[in-house]
Design a protein around this motif. Structure first.
Motif, PDB file in Angstrom:
ATOM      1  N   ASP A  16       0.858  -1.180   0.000  1.00  0.00           N
ATOM      2  CA  ASP A  16       0.000   0.000   0.000  1.00  0.00           C
ATOM      3  C   ASP A  16       0.897   1.233   0.000  1.00  0.00           C
ATOM      4  N   MET A  17       0.524   2.237  -0.791  1.00  0.00           N
ATOM      5  CA  MET A  17       1.249   3.494  -0.805  1.00  0.00           C
ATOM      6  C   MET A  17       0.447   4.490   0.033  1.00  0.00           C
ATOM      7  N   ILE A  18       0.977   4.836   1.206  1.00  0.00           N
ATOM      8  CA  ILE A  18       0.280   5.700   2.145  1.00  0.00           C
ATOM      9  C   ILE A  18       0.800   7.132   2.009  1.00  0.00           C
ATOM     10  N   SER A  38      -4.319   1.579  -0.205  1.00  0.00           N
ATOM     11  CA  SER A  38      -4.403   2.257  -1.498  1.00  0.00           C
ATOM     12  C   SER A  38      -4.768   1.241  -2.563  1.00  0.00           C
ATOM     13  N   ARG A  39      -5.358   1.732  -3.628  1.00  0.00           N
ATOM     14  CA  ARG A  39      -5.635   0.867  -4.776  1.00  0.00           C
ATOM     15  C   ARG A  39      -5.593   1.729  -6.032  1.00  0.00           C
ATOM     16  N   LYS A  40      -5.189   1.120  -7.114  1.00  0.00           N
ATOM     17  CA  LYS A  40      -5.099   1.834  -8.387  1.00  0.00           C
ATOM     18  C   LYS A  40      -6.360   1.599  -9.214  1.00  0.00           C
ATOM     19  N   TYR A  41      -6.728   2.619  -9.976  1.00  0.00           N
ATOM     20  CA  TYR A  41      -7.856   2.476 -10.897  1.00  0.00           C
ATOM     21  C   TYR A  41      -7.604   3.358 -12.116  1.00  0.00           C
ATOM     22  N   ASN A  73      -4.768   6.823  -7.968  1.00  0.00           N
ATOM     23  CA  ASN A  73      -4.753   6.106  -6.696  1.00  0.00           C
ATOM     24  C   ASN A  73      -5.965   6.500  -5.864  1.00  0.00           C
ATOM     25  N   ALA A  74      -6.619   5.533  -5.259  1.00  0.00           N
ATOM     26  CA  ALA A  74      -7.702   5.783  -4.314  1.00  0.00           C
ATOM     27  C   ALA A  74      -7.242   5.303  -2.943  1.00  0.00           C
TER      28      ALA A  74
END
Length: 199
Positions: free
Chosen positions: A40-42, A166-169, A182-183
């Motif tokens: 996860d990218m915080i 985090s998650r990518k979309y 990033n969300a």
């Protein structure tokens, strides 16, 4: 109630982000490994004192809160969510990422099932600060927790435990260009309604 503890590797040098009430605030990213091996990218924003303690490329451990702020990006108002580290901690467990929130449901949770049949619910939690302001934090829950939160109503007070992730979309711009975004959200693994045991 808004508490978070996290341990991860800082990937970039803290840089000046903005000035709040005369105080310089710095931004950096922390990569936190999950048990699955995914990272996860915080996004983090801190004061100068914390920024000077950040060890680039090394494991850092902090305690703090999750905050949100409305910003204008590409001509649209959007709610940005990030971690505010207040202090260093001595717990250097790789991948520590624990969030404890107590707040109020702002909207009716959106409950659905994925194509694979997994139950999931998205919801928005308003968490009050001591200064009278509130942070609006996007959350997600799965299976029984998804069902539990979907049965709550707008205005209900709930406690959740989970992790900041985090998650990518992919987003399609008006020009037709597709860009990766990033969300950020809290994935809840415990939900209780009006619970006081964590105060």
């Amino acid at each position: 109630m808004n508490k978070m503890t996290v341990s991860g590797v800082v990937k970039n040098e803290p840089t000046l982000n903005h000035v709040a009430r005369g105080m310089e605030m710095y931004a950096f990213d922390m990569h936190v490994e999950r048990a699955s091996g995914v990272f996860d990218m915080i996004p983090c924003i801190c004061n100068k004192i914390i920024a000077e303690k950040v060890k680039l490329g090394e494991l850092n451990s902090f305690a703090g809160e999750i905050h949100s702020r409305n910003e204008e990006i590409e001509g649209r108002r959007t709610c940005q969510t990030f971690f505010i580290p207040y202090m260093e901690t001595e717990n250097n467990e790789v991948g520590e990422n624990e969030v404890l929130l107590k707040g109020f449901l702002c909207k009716k949770p959106i409950y659905r099932k994925t194509q694979l049949g997994k139950e999931v619910a998205d919801f928005l939690l308003a968490v009050n600060r001591k200064n009278g302001k509130s942070d609006y934090i996007h959350c997600i829950a799965w299976w029984d927790n998804a069902k539990a939160i979907s049965e709550c109503s707008v205005g209900d007070e709930v406690v959740i435990k989970g992790r900041f992730q985090s998650r990518k979309y992919n987003k399609t711009l008006p020009s037709g260009e597709v860009v990766e975004k990033n969300a950020y959200e809290v994935s809840a693994n415990f939900i209780d309604k009006g619970c006081d045991i964590y105060e």
